[in-house]
Design an enzyme around this catalytic site. Sequence first.
Site, short mmCIF file in Angstrom:
data_model
loop_
_atom_site.label_atom_id
_atom_site.label_comp_id
_atom_site.label_asym_id
_atom_site.label_seq_id
_atom_site.Cartn_x
_atom_site.Cartn_y
_atom_site.Cartn_z
N HIS A 66 0.85 -1.20 0.00
CA HIS A 66 0.00 0.00 0.00
C HIS A 66 0.89 1.24 0.00
O HIS A 66 0.66 2.16 -0.77
CB HIS A 66 -0.92 0.02 1.22
N GLU A 119 0.47 7.75 -4.04
CA GLU A 119 1.30 7.47 -2.86
C GLU A 119 2.55 8.34 -2.85
O GLU A 119 3.00 8.77 -1.78
CB GLU A 119 1.67 5.98 -2.82
N HIS A 123 2.72 10.75 0.27
CA HIS A 123 3.68 10.32 1.29
C HIS A 123 5.14 10.41 0.83
O HIS A 123 6.02 10.77 1.61
CB HIS A 123 3.39 8.87 1.71
#
Length: 244
Positions: A66, A119, A123
């Site tokens: 993930h 992502e 992040h």
Amino acid sequence: MCSNNLKCNTAEALRLTACWIFFLTSVLGGVDYLMFVQDWPPTVCLHSSKFVTCEVPSKKNNWVIHGLWPSSYNLRIPRFCNSRNHFNLTEIQGLVSELENEWPNLYVRRKASSFWKYEWEKHGTCAAVMPYFNSQKKYFSMVLKLKIHYDLFKAFKEGGITPSREQPYMLGNITNILKTWLKAKVVVKCQTAKHFEYPVLHSIRMCMNMTFKLIDCPASVGHCKANSVLYLPIETINSVKLQA
């Protein structure tokens, strides 16, 4: 000027680390650890919106990435840290085949790279201030290495936990198996599912310090509250779709 290369390199590393810590503390509110998250594909698809098509690749029988998230003990997790550091697929072109296998986008009508893009921008841009994450290639390469090193399917199998629609597993047994294997406490996430009596295993979150040494995840991170969970087989998603 330094006459000793080792001293120069060490001094430069310390300088970069100090700058990074100052940046994270003053601008982002602080990052204390990294959280590496792996998902179990059938549960992801079970909880996907009816407006998207979610499919598990036919040859996929393992956990999937993930993401890797810079995290904080005070729950002020930094996100979308640099809007100018756009995702660029060409920078990770050499990793695409491995990413498609280990970090697939299960929403098949969307571009495979759309998940990586999300992502990275949410992040990865926050991790990019660290020297070993200061390029997209470094970030995605490191996450792939973590996935290969922490093979959850293998850990569960060696602990006697195999996918089943009928056999629930005590959550305490799962956490103990993972703690024995990893030498650290992880966070186990689960989800309720209307077709099943027990909640279903959804994700495993591992915490590590800035040198990638695993540490106990903080108690403040929410975890599964069930006593027992199901670890669904990959093919479950197809049979559930037929019942829907």
